[in-house]
Motif scaffolding. Structure first.
Motif, mmCIF file in Angstrom:
data_model
loop_
_atom_site.group_PDB
_atom_site.id
_atom_site.type_symbol
_atom_site.label_atom_id
_atom_site.label_comp_id
_atom_site.label_asym_id
_atom_site.label_seq_id
_atom_site.Cartn_x
_atom_site.Cartn_y
_atom_site.Cartn_z
ATOM 1 N N THR A 22 0.814 -1.221 0.000
ATOM 2 C CA THR A 22 0.000 0.000 0.000
ATOM 3 C C THR A 22 0.850 1.274 0.000
ATOM 4 O O THR A 22 0.299 2.372 -0.017
ATOM 5 C CB THR A 22 -0.924 0.027 1.233
ATOM 6 N N LEU A 23 2.163 1.127 0.012
ATOM 7 C CA LEU A 23 3.036 2.304 0.012
ATOM 8 C C LEU A 23 3.077 2.961 -1.363
ATOM 9 O O LEU A 23 2.778 2.329 -2.378
ATOM 10 C CB LEU A 23 4.459 1.908 0.436
ATOM 11 N N ASN A 24 3.479 4.216 -1.384
ATOM 12 C CA ASN A 24 3.610 4.996 -2.613
ATOM 13 C C ASN A 24 4.518 4.235 -3.595
ATOM 14 O O ASN A 24 5.678 3.976 -3.308
ATOM 15 C CB ASN A 24 4.198 6.365 -2.278
ATOM 16 N N LYS A 25 3.962 3.885 -4.747
ATOM 17 C CA LYS A 25 4.695 3.077 -5.739
ATOM 18 C C LYS A 25 5.935 3.792 -6.278
ATOM 19 O O LYS A 25 6.903 3.150 -6.674
ATOM 20 C CB LYS A 25 3.785 2.700 -6.911
ATOM 21 N N GLU A 26 5.910 5.121 -6.251
ATOM 22 C CA GLU A 26 7.042 5.896 -6.770
ATOM 23 C C GLU A 26 8.313 5.685 -5.938
ATOM 24 O O GLU A 26 9.421 5.706 -6.454
ATOM 25 C CB GLU A 26 6.678 7.386 -6.795
ATOM 26 N N HIS A 27 8.111 5.438 -4.636
ATOM 27 C CA HIS A 27 9.262 5.289 -3.728
ATOM 28 C C HIS A 27 9.284 3.911 -3.060
ATOM 29 O O HIS A 27 9.919 3.734 -2.030
ATOM 30 C CB HIS A 27 9.239 6.384 -2.661
ATOM 31 N N ILE A 28 8.607 2.960 -3.641
ATOM 32 C CA ILE A 28 8.492 1.639 -3.010
ATOM 33 C C ILE A 28 9.843 0.958 -2.821
ATOM 34 O O ILE A 28 10.105 0.353 -1.786
ATOM 35 C CB ILE A 28 7.503 0.720 -3.767
ATOM 36 N N ASP A 29 10.731 1.065 -3.814
ATOM 37 C CA ASP A 29 12.047 0.417 -3.698
ATOM 38 C C ASP A 29 12.820 0.963 -2.507
ATOM 39 O O ASP A 29 13.368 0.200 -1.704
ATOM 40 C CB ASP A 29 12.860 0.587 -4.977
ATOM 41 N N LEU A 30 12.862 2.297 -2.397
ATOM 42 C CA LEU A 30 13.564 2.928 -1.276
ATOM 43 C C LEU A 30 12.925 2.524 0.050
ATOM 44 O O LEU A 30 13.627 2.167 1.000
ATOM 45 C CB LEU A 30 13.537 4.456 -1.429
ATOM 46 N N SER A 31 11.600 2.545 0.116
ATOM 47 C CA SER A 31 10.888 2.179 1.344
ATOM 48 C C SER A 31 11.179 0.738 1.733
ATOM 49 O O SER A 31 11.433 0.431 2.905
ATOM 50 C CB SER A 31 9.381 2.376 1.159
ATOM 51 N N GLN A 32 11.149 -0.161 0.769
ATOM 52 C CA GLN A 32 11.394 -1.572 1.061
ATOM 53 C C GLN A 32 12.835 -1.825 1.498
ATOM 54 O O GLN A 32 13.082 -2.648 2.385
ATOM 55 C CB GLN A 32 11.013 -2.429 -0.145
ATOM 56 N N MET A 33 13.788 -1.131 0.897
ATOM 57 C CA MET A 33 15.191 -1.275 1.313
ATOM 58 C C MET A 33 15.373 -0.776 2.745
ATOM 59 O O MET A 33 16.067 -1.415 3.551
ATOM 60 C CB MET A 33 16.122 -0.500 0.378
ATOM 61 N N LEU A 34 14.750 0.352 3.078
ATOM 62 C CA LEU A 34 14.823 0.886 4.437
ATOM 63 C C LEU A 34 14.219 -0.101 5.434
ATOM 64 O O LEU A 34 14.822 -0.393 6.475
ATOM 65 C CB LEU A 34 14.109 2.237 4.517
ATOM 66 N N ILE A 35 13.054 -0.642 5.104
ATOM 67 C CA ILE A 35 12.407 -1.614 5.995
ATOM 68 C C ILE A 35 13.260 -2.876 6.121
ATOM 69 O O ILE A 35 13.349 -3.470 7.194
ATOM 70 C CB ILE A 35 10.974 -1.922 5.517
ATOM 71 N N THR A 36 13.910 -3.273 5.046
ATOM 72 C CA THR A 36 14.796 -4.445 5.100
ATOM 73 C C THR A 36 15.912 -4.211 6.116
ATOM 74 O O THR A 36 16.168 -5.065 6.978
ATOM 75 C CB THR A 36 15.397 -4.740 3.709
ATOM 76 N N VAL A 37 16.563 -3.056 6.040
ATOM 77 C CA VAL A 37 17.636 -2.740 6.990
ATOM 78 C C VAL A 37 17.080 -2.673 8.409
ATOM 79 O O VAL A 37 17.656 -3.233 9.354
ATOM 80 C CB VAL A 37 18.354 -1.422 6.602
#
Length: 196
Positions: A155-170
């Motif tokens: 449900t996160l903003n698709k424009e920044h999903i990669d950055l958001s997912q990398m941050l959550i991964t860390v």
């Protein structure tokens, strides 16, 4: 963000987590400090995050001896037991304080100093086997974690999903490391500090 399984395996392989100092790598002869440092540099250089990082230095060894987490050398020479302890210290100091390591090692050092029948080589061998199994399981666990992150970020903003997912991964990896660190500290507090 969508890591493929091959990318996960590649990331882990780059870290060379399965390489360690084996018991067979430790000479039977006692070594001078410079030789011990060379052994560590040769066998554990892959663990450096940057080229300037130091795996082991003379100052570190002297500080470990002063902190009583390493026995004094015998005529400026370090035994197999010294080297095993230095490897264990290297592993522990990534997450634990020197005081916690001192609490953990106090009885061990006392027994080694008094030449009691403590089998430090067998302790290290058991640790190495379990560490290898853990390393082998990391790819699977990371893949599962990334699938969970993908499921929980749809449900996160698709424009920044990669950055958001990398941050959550860390964040989740660090949370897991912190949780395990706290469990280790609790074991030290309950069984090594309060019962000594």
């Amino acid at each position: 963000m969508e890591f493929t399984e091959n990318e996960i395996v590649s990331l882990i392989q780059q870290l060379s987590l399965d390489k360690d100092i084996n018991l067979s790598d430790i000479p039977s002869l006692d070594l001078y400090m410079d030789q011990v440092i060379t052994l560590f540099d040769n066998k554990l250089a892959h663990l450096k995050r940057t080229e300037n990082d130091k795996i082991l230095t003379k100052t570190m060894i002297n500080n470990y001896t002063k902190a009583k987490i390493l026995m004094r050398p015998n005529k400026k020479k370090y035994t197999r037991e010294h080297i095993i302890l230095l490897i264990l210290i290297y592993n522990l100091k990534q997450s634990l304080s020197i005081n916690d390591i001192a609490s953990l090692f106090s009885v061990l050092i006392e027994n080694l100093d008094e030449k009691n029948d403590i089998e430090i080589d067998k302790i290290y061998e058991s640790f190495s086997k379990i560490k290898k199994i853990d390393t082998d399981n990391i790819s699977k666990e990371l893949k599962e974690k990334l699938e969970l992150i993908t499921e929980n970020t749809n449900t996160l903003n698709k424009e920044h999903i990669d950055l958001s997912q990398m941050l959550i991964t860390v964040l989740t990896l660090i949370n897991e490391a912190n949780t395990k660190k706290r469990i280790a500290e609790k074991i030290i507090d309950e069984y090594f500090i309060n019962n000594i």
